[in-house]
Design an enzyme around this catalytic site. Sequence first.
Site, PDB file in Angstrom:
ATOM      1  N   ILE A 158       0.840  -1.203   0.000  1.00 12.18           N
ATOM      2  CA  ILE A 158       0.000   0.000   0.000  1.00 12.18           C
ATOM      3  C   ILE A 158       0.871   1.248   0.000  1.00 12.18           C
ATOM      4  O   ILE A 158       0.628   2.188  -0.765  1.00 12.18           O
ATOM      5  CB  ILE A 158      -0.957  -0.008   1.196  1.00 12.18           C
ATOM      6  CG1 ILE A 158      -1.955  -1.161   1.061  1.00 12.18           C
ATOM      7  CG2 ILE A 158      -1.686   1.329   1.320  1.00 12.18           C
ATOM      8  CD1 ILE A 158      -2.823  -1.374   2.286  1.00 12.18           C
ATOM      9  N   ILE A 232      -4.764   5.422   6.688  1.00 13.25           N
ATOM     10  CA  ILE A 232      -5.556   4.362   6.071  1.00 13.25           C
ATOM     11  C   ILE A 232      -5.055   3.008   6.570  1.00 13.25           C
ATOM     12  O   ILE A 232      -5.373   1.970   5.989  1.00 13.25           O
ATOM     13  CB  ILE A 232      -5.484   4.437   4.528  1.00 13.25           C
ATOM     14  CG1 ILE A 232      -4.046   4.686   4.025  1.00 13.25           C
ATOM     15  CG2 ILE A 232      -6.372   5.573   4.021  1.00 13.25           C
ATOM     16  CD1 ILE A 232      -3.113   3.524   4.128  1.00 13.25           C
ATOM     17  N   ARG A 234      -4.300   1.491  10.518  1.00  9.83           N
ATOM     18  CA  ARG A 234      -5.102   1.077  11.665  1.00  9.83           C
ATOM     19  C   ARG A 234      -5.155   2.250  12.637  1.00  9.83           C
ATOM     20  O   ARG A 234      -4.190   2.997  12.798  1.00  9.83           O
ATOM     21  CB  ARG A 234      -4.496  -0.134  12.370  1.00  9.83           C
ATOM     22  CG  ARG A 234      -4.727  -1.467  11.669  1.00  9.83           C
ATOM     23  CD  ARG A 234      -6.157  -1.951  11.816  1.00  9.83           C
ATOM     24  NE  ARG A 234      -6.309  -3.337  11.427  1.00  9.83           N
ATOM     25  CZ  ARG A 234      -6.698  -3.753  10.237  1.00  9.83           C
ATOM     26  NH1 ARG A 234      -6.965  -2.863   9.278  1.00  9.83           N
ATOM     27  NH2 ARG A 234      -6.827  -5.045   9.974  1.00  9.83           N
ATOM     28  N   GLU A 263     -13.837   1.126  16.391  1.00 16.47           N
ATOM     29  CA  GLU A 263     -14.725   1.116  15.225  1.00 16.47           C
ATOM     30  C   GLU A 263     -15.941   0.242  15.499  1.00 16.47           C
ATOM     31  O   GLU A 263     -15.816  -0.798  16.150  1.00 16.47           O
ATOM     32  CB  GLU A 263     -13.959   0.601  13.997  1.00 16.47           C
ATOM     33  CG  GLU A 263     -12.803   1.504  13.604  1.00 16.47           C
ATOM     34  CD  GLU A 263     -12.041   1.012  12.365  1.00 16.47           C
ATOM     35  OE1 GLU A 263     -12.474  -0.002  11.762  1.00 16.47           O
ATOM     36  OE2 GLU A 263     -11.033   1.639  12.004  1.00 16.47           O
ATOM     37  N   HIS A 281     -13.852   3.311   7.286  1.00 21.47           N
ATOM     38  CA  HIS A 281     -12.968   2.164   7.023  1.00 21.47           C
ATOM     39  C   HIS A 281     -13.367   1.479   5.715  1.00 21.47           C
ATOM     40  O   HIS A 281     -13.633   0.262   5.686  1.00 21.47           O
ATOM     41  CB  HIS A 281     -13.009   1.164   8.187  1.00 21.47           C
ATOM     42  CG  HIS A 281     -11.784   0.274   8.221  1.00 21.47           C
ATOM     43  ND1 HIS A 281     -11.307  -0.282   9.382  1.00 21.47           N
ATOM     44  CD2 HIS A 281     -10.958  -0.162   7.230  1.00 21.47           C
ATOM     45  CE1 HIS A 281     -10.237  -1.018   9.113  1.00 21.47           C
ATOM     46  NE2 HIS A 281     -10.011  -0.953   7.802  1.00 21.47           N
TER      47      HIS A 281
END
Length: 315
Positions: A158, A232, A234, A263, A281
């Site tokens: 990523i 993006i 945790r 969350e 998320h």
Amino acid sequence: MPFKVLVYSRFPKAMMVRIGERFELMHAAGKPPAEVFTAEELSGVQAMITAGGTPLPAAAMDMLPSLRAIICYGTGYDGVDLKAAASRGIAVGHSPAANAAAVADMAMTLMLAVTRRLLPADDYVRSGSWSSAKPSPLMRPQPGNPGRRVGVYGLGAIGRKIAARAAAFDMDVAYYSRSRHDVPWRYVPSLEALVEWCSVLMIAVRAGADTHHAIDGDMLRKLGPDGYLVNISRGSVIDQQALIAALADKTIAGAGLDVYEKEPHAPDALTAFPNVVLTPHIGGHTLESHVAMQDCVMANLDAFFAGKPLPHVVM
């Protein structure tokens, strides 16, 4: 007869359709499996599917005496007690890089939205303030992308895609990770140095004990009043209360967040800031990403039940 697989976390039904065509799924729907299935039913479970962020401690593994494979839907596996799995001879697999492009796109979307003040601009039109020529300090010109210094914390699949996208926007890119890589972007030897250098900090590091609250009040002060934070990865990587304080006293310029310490994230002080863009998320939540993640899950399960090593193994 298809092999039985326990679905440990709560997933939308659509995400399990393809997998359910190949395996007999036992849906725990996010509840403790012992509340849904009998001890006899659980005694024969050899493999499970879980979301990487769902806590999966040793005690949960002990309820499944035949468990030999934990397959994470997605790239993350931070919720799994890896030491407990290893001591029990349980293989852990995941879906590496399956959603990397989608998550990188979300990182850039959040950065553009917060630095160009997209949400206040949208409200400026919808409220009638633009048509009535109402002055707004939020509509003042902001620095553009060419030459903007983007620091990427974590250069996995990523992080690399974020760096490539930022470079395509004519930004100056640097990164910090545990290892130096053969990439066209500059390596910075410490997280502190990266934060002090950049004007946008992109968090793309894997969650773990070594990254817990790595971005705290001191780091936010190093980022400074013209700096933006995008996460993006945790939510555990950021000290969220320190972030709220930094936004309140204008220690930093703004933030774009797709992940949170808890969350789903309920409205609180964080949601009140106009210079913060929040998403639920959904970084990897594209049709293509889900197909790729499901492919990895099924490949791991197919290999396990065939007595072969997992092709996408964590440990």
